[in-house]
Design a protein around this motif. Structure first.
Motif, PDB file in Angstrom:
ATOM      1  N   ARG A 113       0.835  -1.203   0.000  1.00  0.00           N
ATOM      2  CA  ARG A 113       0.000   0.000   0.000  1.00  0.00           C
ATOM      3  C   ARG A 113       0.867   1.248   0.000  1.00  0.00           C
ATOM      4  NH1 ARG A 113      -4.030   1.734   4.847  1.00  0.00           N
ATOM      5  NH2 ARG A 113      -2.330   3.159   5.314  1.00  0.00           N
ATOM      6  N   PRO A 114       0.619   2.167  -0.943  1.00  0.00           N
ATOM      7  CA  PRO A 114       1.376   3.414  -0.948  1.00  0.00           C
ATOM      8  C   PRO A 114       0.896   4.340   0.170  1.00  0.00           C
ATOM      9  CG  PRO A 114      -0.327   3.484  -2.633  1.00  0.00           C
ATOM     10  CD  PRO A 114      -0.351   2.093  -2.043  1.00  0.00           C
ATOM     11  N   ALA A 115       1.619   5.442   0.356  1.00  0.00           N
ATOM     12  CA  ALA A 115       1.156   6.474   1.284  1.00  0.00           C
ATOM     13  C   ALA A 115      -0.139   7.064   0.731  1.00  0.00           C
ATOM     14  CB  ALA A 115       2.212   7.552   1.436  1.00  0.00           C
ATOM     15  N   LEU A 116      -1.138   7.218   1.600  1.00  0.00           N
ATOM     16  CA  LEU A 116      -2.467   7.617   1.145  1.00  0.00           C
ATOM     17  C   LEU A 116      -2.854   8.982   1.678  1.00  0.00           C
ATOM     18  CD1 LEU A 116      -4.391   4.268   1.806  1.00  0.00           C
ATOM     19  CD2 LEU A 116      -3.100   4.947  -0.227  1.00  0.00           C
ATOM     20  N   THR A 117      -3.675   9.678   0.897  1.00  0.00           N
ATOM     21  CA  THR A 117      -4.279  10.932   1.332  1.00  0.00           C
ATOM     22  C   THR A 117      -5.776  10.838   1.097  1.00  0.00           C
ATOM     23  OG1 THR A 117      -2.298  12.180   0.716  1.00  0.00           O
ATOM     24  CG2 THR A 117      -4.324  13.439   1.048  1.00  0.00           C
ATOM     25  N   CYS A 118      -6.572  11.163   2.120  1.00  0.00           N
ATOM     26  CA  CYS A 118      -8.031  11.114   2.022  1.00  0.00           C
ATOM     27  C   CYS A 118      -8.596  12.508   2.274  1.00  0.00           C
ATOM     28  CB  CYS A 118      -8.607  10.148   3.048  1.00  0.00           C
ATOM     29  SG  CYS A 118      -7.987   8.455   2.940  1.00  0.00           S
ATOM     30  N   ARG A 119      -9.640  12.844   1.557  1.00  0.00           N
ATOM     31  CA  ARG A 119     -10.323  14.121   1.764  1.00  0.00           C
ATOM     32  C   ARG A 119     -11.824  13.871   1.805  1.00  0.00           C
ATOM     33  NH1 ARG A 119      -8.888  19.355  -1.814  1.00  0.00           N
ATOM     34  NH2 ARG A 119      -7.050  19.186  -0.446  1.00  0.00           N
ATOM     35  N   LEU A 120     -12.513  14.543   2.721  1.00  0.00           N
ATOM     36  CA  LEU A 120     -13.970  14.494   2.807  1.00  0.00           C
ATOM     37  C   LEU A 120     -14.518  15.874   2.478  1.00  0.00           C
ATOM     38  CD1 LEU A 120     -16.587  12.961   3.636  1.00  0.00           C
ATOM     39  CD2 LEU A 120     -16.221  13.857   5.954  1.00  0.00           C
ATOM     40  N   ARG A 121     -15.417  15.930   1.510  1.00  0.00           N
ATOM     41  CA  ARG A 121     -16.083  17.176   1.157  1.00  0.00           C
ATOM     42  C   ARG A 121     -17.587  16.967   1.186  1.00  0.00           C
ATOM     43  NH1 ARG A 121     -12.250  19.700   2.313  1.00  0.00           N
ATOM     44  NH2 ARG A 121     -10.968  21.034   0.967  1.00  0.00           N
ATOM     45  N   ASN A 122     -18.285  17.838   1.903  1.00  0.00           N
ATOM     46  CA  ASN A 122     -19.738  17.846   1.896  1.00  0.00           C
ATOM     47  C   ASN A 122     -20.191  18.729   0.735  1.00  0.00           C
ATOM     48  OD1 ASN A 122     -19.687  16.455   4.445  1.00  0.00           O
ATOM     49  ND2 ASN A 122     -19.284  18.436   5.421  1.00  0.00           N
ATOM     50  N   TRP A 123     -21.079  18.227  -0.103  1.00  0.00           N
ATOM     51  CA  TRP A 123     -21.383  18.940  -1.341  1.00  0.00           C
ATOM     52  C   TRP A 123     -22.000  20.300  -1.085  1.00  0.00           C
ATOM     53  CZ3 TRP A 123     -26.077  20.821  -2.830  1.00  0.00           C
ATOM     54  CH2 TRP A 123     -27.212  20.305  -2.227  1.00  0.00           C
ATOM     55  N   TRP A 124     -22.642  20.496   0.043  1.00  0.00           N
ATOM     56  CA  TRP A 124     -23.368  21.731   0.336  1.00  0.00           C
ATOM     57  C   TRP A 124     -22.527  22.785   1.044  1.00  0.00           C
ATOM     58  CZ3 TRP A 124     -23.890  17.090   2.919  1.00  0.00           C
ATOM     59  CH2 TRP A 124     -23.488  17.081   4.257  1.00  0.00           C
ATOM     60  N   ASP A 125     -21.264  22.484   1.357  1.00  0.00           N
ATOM     61  CA  ASP A 125     -20.491  23.327   2.269  1.00  0.00           C
ATOM     62  C   ASP A 125     -19.909  24.591   1.648  1.00  0.00           C
ATOM     63  OD1 ASP A 125     -20.724  22.411   4.816  1.00  0.00           O
ATOM     64  OD2 ASP A 125     -18.880  21.228   4.816  1.00  0.00           O
ATOM     65  N   HIS A 126     -19.660  24.616   0.364  1.00  0.00           N
ATOM     66  CA  HIS A 126     -18.981  25.766  -0.229  1.00  0.00           C
ATOM     67  C   HIS A 126     -19.829  27.028  -0.092  1.00  0.00           C
ATOM     68  CE1 HIS A 126     -17.028  28.340  -3.237  1.00  0.00           C
ATOM     69  NE2 HIS A 126     -15.970  27.562  -3.098  1.00  0.00           N
ATOM     70  N   ARG A 127     -19.169  28.141   0.134  1.00  0.00           N
ATOM     71  CA  ARG A 127     -19.892  29.402   0.376  1.00  0.00           C
ATOM     72  C   ARG A 127     -20.786  29.782  -0.808  1.00  0.00           C
ATOM     73  NH1 ARG A 127     -14.585  30.651  -0.630  1.00  0.00           N
ATOM     74  NH2 ARG A 127     -14.171  31.999  -2.450  1.00  0.00           N
ATOM     75  N   ASP A 128     -20.383  29.444  -2.029  1.00  0.00           N
ATOM     76  CA  ASP A 128     -21.211  29.778  -3.193  1.00  0.00           C
ATOM     77  C   ASP A 128     -22.500  28.961  -3.199  1.00  0.00           C
ATOM     78  OD1 ASP A 128     -19.192  31.485  -3.894  1.00  0.00           O
ATOM     79  OD2 ASP A 128     -18.539  30.342  -5.660  1.00  0.00           O
ATOM     80  N   VAL A 129     -22.409  27.694  -2.809  1.00  0.00           N
ATOM     81  CA  VAL A 129     -23.594  26.841  -2.738  1.00  0.00           C
ATOM     82  C   VAL A 129     -24.511  27.331  -1.621  1.00  0.00           C
ATOM     83  CG1 VAL A 129     -24.434  24.493  -2.355  1.00  0.00           C
ATOM     84  CG2 VAL A 129     -22.353  24.872  -3.693  1.00  0.00           C
ATOM     85  N   GLN A 130     -23.938  27.669  -0.484  1.00  0.00           N
ATOM     86  CA  GLN A 130     -24.737  28.147   0.637  1.00  0.00           C
ATOM     87  C   GLN A 130     -25.412  29.478   0.316  1.00  0.00           C
ATOM     88  OE1 GLN A 130     -22.128  28.119   4.049  1.00  0.00           O
ATOM     89  NE2 GLN A 130     -22.350  25.922   4.332  1.00  0.00           N
ATOM     90  N   ALA A 131     -24.698  30.358  -0.384  1.00  0.00           N
ATOM     91  CA  ALA A 131     -25.288  31.646  -0.761  1.00  0.00           C
ATOM     92  C   ALA A 131     -26.452  31.444  -1.726  1.00  0.00           C
ATOM     93  CB  ALA A 131     -24.224  32.543  -1.378  1.00  0.00           C
ATOM     94  N   LEU A 132     -26.299  30.525  -2.650  1.00  0.00           N
ATOM     95  CA  LEU A 132     -27.373  30.248  -3.599  1.00  0.00           C
ATOM     96  C   LEU A 132     -28.580  29.652  -2.882  1.00  0.00           C
ATOM     97  CD1 LEU A 132     -28.525  30.087  -6.442  1.00  0.00           C
ATOM     98  CD2 LEU A 132     -27.309  27.894  -6.728  1.00  0.00           C
ATOM     99  N   ALA A 133     -28.348  28.729  -1.956  1.00  0.00           N
ATOM    100  CA  ALA A 133     -29.459  28.137  -1.203  1.00  0.00           C
ATOM    101  C   ALA A 133     -30.198  29.206  -0.417  1.00  0.00           C
ATOM    102  CB  ALA A 133     -28.936  27.048  -0.272  1.00  0.00           C
ATOM    103  N   LYS A 134     -29.462  30.137   0.166  1.00  0.00           N
ATOM    104  CA  LYS A 134     -30.095  31.232   0.906  1.00  0.00           C
ATOM    105  C   LYS A 134     -30.942  32.085  -0.029  1.00  0.00           C
ATOM    106  CE  LYS A 134     -30.561  33.911   4.581  1.00  0.00           C
ATOM    107  NZ  LYS A 134     -31.270  33.459   5.803  1.00  0.00           N
TER     108      LYS A 134
END
Length: 254
Positions: free
Chosen positions: A137-158
Motif C-alpha cells: 500500500r502506498p502512502a495515502l491521502t483522504c479528503r472528505l467534502r460535503n457537497w453543500w459546504d462551499h460558500r457559493d452553494v450556501q449563498a445560492l441556497a439562501k
C-alpha cells in the motif's frame, strides 16, 4: 468515467495519468413526505457525474448506506453501525490502494457520516503509522467534502429558499435530486399535502424513537415544497463548478 462501467485495462490506463479517485458517499434514509429515501446518496452521485465530465475524474461506486440509526423510525431507512462503516471504508480504500490509487476524495451527502468517515481516515493513517498497513500500500491521502459546504452553494441556497432550507429533508437536497430524476419529481411532490406545519420544527434528538416523536413527518426545519427541478439545476451547476476546482487541486497535490 465510472469505475463499474470500465474494463480493468481502462482502469489501468487511467492510473498512468492519475492516482486519484472520487467516491460518492451518502445514506439511505427517509427525507420527509416529498424526498427520496436515497437523497443523501443520490446528491453526491449526481454531482460526481458532473465533476467527471468537467475533469475526467474516475468515479467509484457510491457508498449508499451510511450512519443513520436515528432515521430507523421511518420505513425504508437503513443504517450501518459506525464500526461497520469504518471497516467498509478501510476495505474500499485498501482494495483500491492495492492497484495504485493513493488519493481518495469522498464526496459526502449526509451530515451523519462526517464523524465516522473522519474516524475511518484516522484508522487508515494509523495503519501506516503503526506499520500495520498492507506492504504493497502506498502512502495515502483522504479528503472528505460535503457537497453543500462551499460558500457559493450556501449563498445560492439562501437566495433560493431564504431561512426555510432547514437541516434535514432540505429544499436544496430535494431540488438537486429532482433535477437528477425529473421524471420522478412530480410523483414525489404529491406528499406535500401531508406536511404540517409548512416549515418543520428544529431541535436535538437521541435515538430513532426520539427523532420520530419530535419530527413526526421526518423533516427538520425545512419547507421542501420550495424545491423544484429548475432550482436543482442552479444548485447542480454551482456545486459542480466549485467541487471541480477542489477536485483538480486535490488530484494534482503531491
Amino acid at each position: 468515467m465510472k469505475l463499474q462501467l470500465s474494463t480493468w485495462p481502462e482502469v489501468e490506463a487511467y492510473l498512468k495519468t492519475s492516482t486519484a479517485i472520487l467516491i460518492p458517499i451518502g445514506s439511505t434514509e427517509q427525507h420527509g413526505p416529498t424526498g427520496f429515501v436515497g437523497t443523501d446518496a443520490l446528491c453526491p452521485e449526481i454531482l460526481a457525474g458532473g465533476i467527471a465530465e468537467q475533469t475526467g475524474a474516475l468515479v467509484a461506486p457510491t457508498v449508499s448506506v451510511g450512519m443513520a440509526q436515528h432515521h430507523l423510525g421511518f420505513a425504508g431507512s437503513m443504517t450501518l453501525r459506525p464500526s461497520t462503516l469504518i471497516a467498509v471504508l478501510q476495505d474500499w480504500i485498501n482494495s483500491l490502494a492495492r492497484h495504485g490509487f493513493d488519493r481518495f476524495y469522498f464526496l459526502n451527502g449526509h451530515g451523519g457520516n462526517i464523524a465516522t468517515v473522519s474516524a475511518a481516515f484516522s484508522e487508515v493513517y494509523a495503519q501506516a503509522s503503526l506499520g500495520a498497513a498492507p506492504t504493497n500500500r502506498p502512502a495515502l491521502t483522504c479528503r472528505l467534502r460535503n457537497w453543500w459546504d462551499h460558500r457559493d452553494v450556501q449563498a445560492l441556497a439562501k437566495q433560493l429558499f431564504g431561512g426555510s432550507d432547514g437541516q434535514h429533508a432540505t429544499a436544496s437536497e430535494i431540488s438537486l435530486t429532482y433535477y437528477g430524476y425529473p421524471e420522478e419529481a412530480q410523483r414525489a411532490e404529491r406528499g406535500a399535502a401531508e406536511m404540517s406545519p409548512r416549515v418543520a420544527p428544529s431541535g436535538g434528538f437521541t435515538d430513532a424513537a426520539d427523532y420520530r416523536r419530535k419530527f413526526p413527518d421526518g423533516r427538520m426545519g425545512s419547507d421542501p415544497t420550495l424545491a423544484s427541478v429548475e432550482k436543482g439545476r442552479k444548485l447542480y451547476e454551482t456545486a459542480v463548478r466549485t467541487l471541480s476546482e477542489d477536485w483538480r487541486s486535490f488530484a494534482a497535490s503531491g
